[in-house]
Enzyme design. Structure first.
Site, PDB file in Angstrom:
ATOM      1  N   LEU A  33       0.821  -1.214   0.000  1.00  0.00           N
ATOM      2  CA  LEU A  33       0.000   0.000   0.000  1.00  0.00           C
ATOM      3  C   LEU A  33       0.860   1.272   0.000  1.00  0.00           C
ATOM      4  O   LEU A  33       1.944   1.311   0.566  1.00  0.00           O
ATOM      5  CB  LEU A  33      -0.910  -0.002   1.227  1.00  0.00           C
ATOM      6  CG  LEU A  33      -1.805  -1.238   1.369  1.00  0.00           C
ATOM      7  CD1 LEU A  33      -2.714  -1.093   2.579  1.00  0.00           C
ATOM      8  CD2 LEU A  33      -2.626  -1.495   0.104  1.00  0.00           C
ATOM      9  N   HIS A  34       0.330   2.286  -0.659  1.00  0.00           N
ATOM     10  CA  HIS A  34       0.999   3.589  -0.730  1.00  0.00           C
ATOM     11  C   HIS A  34      -0.040   4.675  -0.539  1.00  0.00           C
ATOM     12  O   HIS A  34      -1.215   4.381  -0.274  1.00  0.00           O
ATOM     13  CB  HIS A  34       1.747   3.734  -2.066  1.00  0.00           C
ATOM     14  CG  HIS A  34       0.895   3.399  -3.254  1.00  0.00           C
ATOM     15  ND1 HIS A  34      -0.168   4.173  -3.641  1.00  0.00           N
ATOM     16  CD2 HIS A  34       0.937   2.344  -4.110  1.00  0.00           C
ATOM     17  CE1 HIS A  34      -0.734   3.628  -4.698  1.00  0.00           C
ATOM     18  NE2 HIS A  34      -0.093   2.503  -5.006  1.00  0.00           N
ATOM     19  N   HIS A  37      -3.508   4.303  -2.118  1.00  0.00           N
ATOM     20  CA  HIS A  37      -4.465   3.454  -1.386  1.00  0.00           C
ATOM     21  C   HIS A  37      -4.979   4.199  -0.159  1.00  0.00           C
ATOM     22  O   HIS A  37      -6.164   4.136   0.165  1.00  0.00           O
ATOM     23  CB  HIS A  37      -3.803   2.160  -0.906  1.00  0.00           C
ATOM     24  CG  HIS A  37      -3.322   1.265  -2.000  1.00  0.00           C
ATOM     25  ND1 HIS A  37      -1.994   1.110  -2.304  1.00  0.00           N
ATOM     26  CD2 HIS A  37      -3.997   0.475  -2.868  1.00  0.00           C
ATOM     27  CE1 HIS A  37      -1.853   0.247  -3.299  1.00  0.00           C
ATOM     28  NE2 HIS A  37      -3.056  -0.152  -3.665  1.00  0.00           N
ATOM     29  N   GLN A  61      -5.314 -13.165 -11.587  1.00  0.00           N
ATOM     30  CA  GLN A  61      -5.260 -12.018 -12.502  1.00  0.00           C
ATOM     31  C   GLN A  61      -3.859 -11.774 -13.057  1.00  0.00           C
ATOM     32  O   GLN A  61      -3.641 -10.825 -13.800  1.00  0.00           O
ATOM     33  CB  GLN A  61      -5.812 -10.763 -11.837  1.00  0.00           C
ATOM     34  CG  GLN A  61      -4.962 -10.158 -10.737  1.00  0.00           C
ATOM     35  CD  GLN A  61      -5.685  -9.032 -10.012  1.00  0.00           C
ATOM     36  OE1 GLN A  61      -6.579  -9.272  -9.208  1.00  0.00           O
ATOM     37  NE2 GLN A  61      -5.314  -7.796 -10.289  1.00  0.00           N
ATOM     38  N   GLN A 153      -9.765  -0.952 -15.392  1.00  0.00           N
ATOM     39  CA  GLN A 153     -10.301  -1.883 -14.390  1.00  0.00           C
ATOM     40  C   GLN A 153     -11.657  -1.391 -13.869  1.00  0.00           C
ATOM     41  O   GLN A 153     -12.590  -2.176 -13.687  1.00  0.00           O
ATOM     42  CB  GLN A 153      -9.296  -2.005 -13.244  1.00  0.00           C
ATOM     43  CG  GLN A 153      -9.794  -2.798 -12.068  1.00  0.00           C
ATOM     44  CD  GLN A 153      -8.701  -3.140 -11.090  1.00  0.00           C
ATOM     45  OE1 GLN A 153      -8.036  -4.150 -11.245  1.00  0.00           O
ATOM     46  NE2 GLN A 153      -8.504  -2.323 -10.067  1.00  0.00           N
ATOM     47  N   SER A 186       2.122   0.446  -6.710  1.00  0.00           N
ATOM     48  CA  SER A 186       2.934  -0.489  -5.913  1.00  0.00           C
ATOM     49  C   SER A 186       4.170  -0.890  -6.702  1.00  0.00           C
ATOM     50  O   SER A 186       5.215  -1.206  -6.133  1.00  0.00           O
ATOM     51  CB  SER A 186       2.117  -1.731  -5.581  1.00  0.00           C
ATOM     52  OG  SER A 186       0.919  -1.340  -4.956  1.00  0.00           O
TER      53      SER A 186
HETATM   54  O1  PAF Z   1      -6.367  -2.948  -8.394  1.00  0.00           O
HETATM   55  C1  PAF Z   1      -6.011  -3.920  -7.695  1.00  0.00           C
HETATM   56  O2  PAF Z   1      -5.190  -3.806  -6.774  1.00  0.00           O
HETATM   57  C2  PAF Z   1      -6.597  -5.286  -7.981  1.00  0.00           C
HETATM   58  O3  PAF Z   1      -6.784  -5.487  -9.338  1.00  0.00           O
HETATM   59  C3  PAF Z   1      -7.893  -5.565  -7.191  1.00  0.00           C
HETATM   60  C4  PAF Z   1      -9.021  -4.656  -7.592  1.00  0.00           C
HETATM   61  C5  PAF Z   1      -7.620  -5.426  -5.707  1.00  0.00           C
HETATM   62  C6  PAF Z   1      -8.347  -7.008  -7.460  1.00  0.00           C
HETATM   63  O4  PAF Z   1      -7.372  -7.928  -7.091  1.00  0.00           O
END
Ligand code: PAF
Length: 280
Positions: A33-34, A37, A61, A153, A186
């Site tokens: 996290l940064h 986030h 993913q 996304q 990240s």
């Molecule tokens: O953006 C992200 O960090 C990821 O794609 C998510 C939305 C947490 C799903 O794993």
């Protein structure tokens, strides 16, 4: 702040909150996290009674296993930051907890998930939909906070929410940038100081391109040529698209909102960096 590893424990905690009439905000993350986030978490804390932050490095993913292996893992520091931001619950499950069986579900929302990152990283958005749909089911949030840094996304997840009928609001939150203009990510921790300085040119050039008074094709070429001219940067794609459907536009009049989405390889490893700019 509670740190929960089990789905059943998360659900019973949230049931208690719901009984008290409390609203729930969810911030899905993969950890490392940064400040980007942190801005999502602070917003959720300000708008909901309970904020759940999920930390789960979702294997489905990652189409590139090397990318998954080198993804930074910093759970202890992440929890410290979340405590400072005022999050009430961290949900940090294991892979076995989330996927006791392989997830064979298929999601398809073209063109949002088939262009750009969808074309470059086959299966990526399918994996994102798999994990995010599970997190939505376990948490049943009122609001979900997602960073606009991953512009595509958000478009894909919005389509999935409509398709599956989740009763929640997606809250897109602006990109947080370093002083240099580099979008926080990240993956930036994988860059050397010199590469980080070079990477700042991505946003600089895209910003310049807004003032060209040029057509879409000239604007596209300006961005690609000027970024590729910098040693250590190589554009993988730059697409100027409808901000909602993500279909490519041929002229500025083709859509109500127009966004330029870019992916650039930076440095010798190389690290893939993504960013975007809004033209209208
Ligand atoms: O953006 C992200 O960090 C990821 O794609 C998510 C939305 C947490 C799903 O794993």
């Amino acid at each position: 702040m509670l740190i929960i590893h089990r789905i059943s424990e998360l659900q019973s905690q949230l049931q208690n909150e719901r009984r008290k009439g409390h609203s729930v905000g969810l911030v899905p993350t993969m950890g490392a996290l940064h400040e980007g986030h942190a801005s999502l978490v602070r917003r959720s804390v300000g708008e909901n009674d309970v904020t759940v932050v999920s930390i789960f490095l979702n294997p489905t993913q990652f189409n590139d296993k090397k990318d998954l292996e080198r993804y930074p893992r910093t759970l202890e520091a992440d929890c410290k930051l979340l405590e400072q931001c005022g999050a009430q619950i961290v949900f940090a499950p294991s892979v076995e907890e989330i996927y006791p069986e392989p997830d064979t579900r298929k999601f398809s929302y073209p063109p949002t998930d088939s262009v750009m990152e969808g074309a470059m990283r086959p299966g990526h958005f399918n994996g994102v939909c798999q994990i995010v749909s599970k997190l939505f089911s376990f948490t049943n949030p009122d609001k979900v906070y997602l960073g606009e840094k991953d512009y595509q996304q958000i478009a894909v997840i919005k389509r999935m929410v409509e398709d599956l009928g989740f009763k929640l609001t997606i809250v897109p939150c602006p990109v947080i940038r370093e002083e240099s203009g580099l979008a926080m990510s990240s993956r930036n921790t994988l860059l050397t100081d010199a590469e980080r300085a070079i990477a700042a040119n991505i946003y600089r050039v895209m910003k310049e391109s807004r003032n060209l008074n040029a057509n879409v094709s000239e604007t596209h070429d300006y961005v690609v040529e000027n970024i590729n001219a910098i040693d250590g940067l190589e554009v993988q794609y730059f697409s100027i698209v409808d901000g909602d459907t993500l279909a490519e536009v041929g002229s500025w009049q083709d859509a109500e909102s127009v966004v330029g989405c870019i992916t650039v390889f930076c440095g010798s490893k190389p690290i893939r960096l993504i960013d975007h700019i809004r033209y209208k």
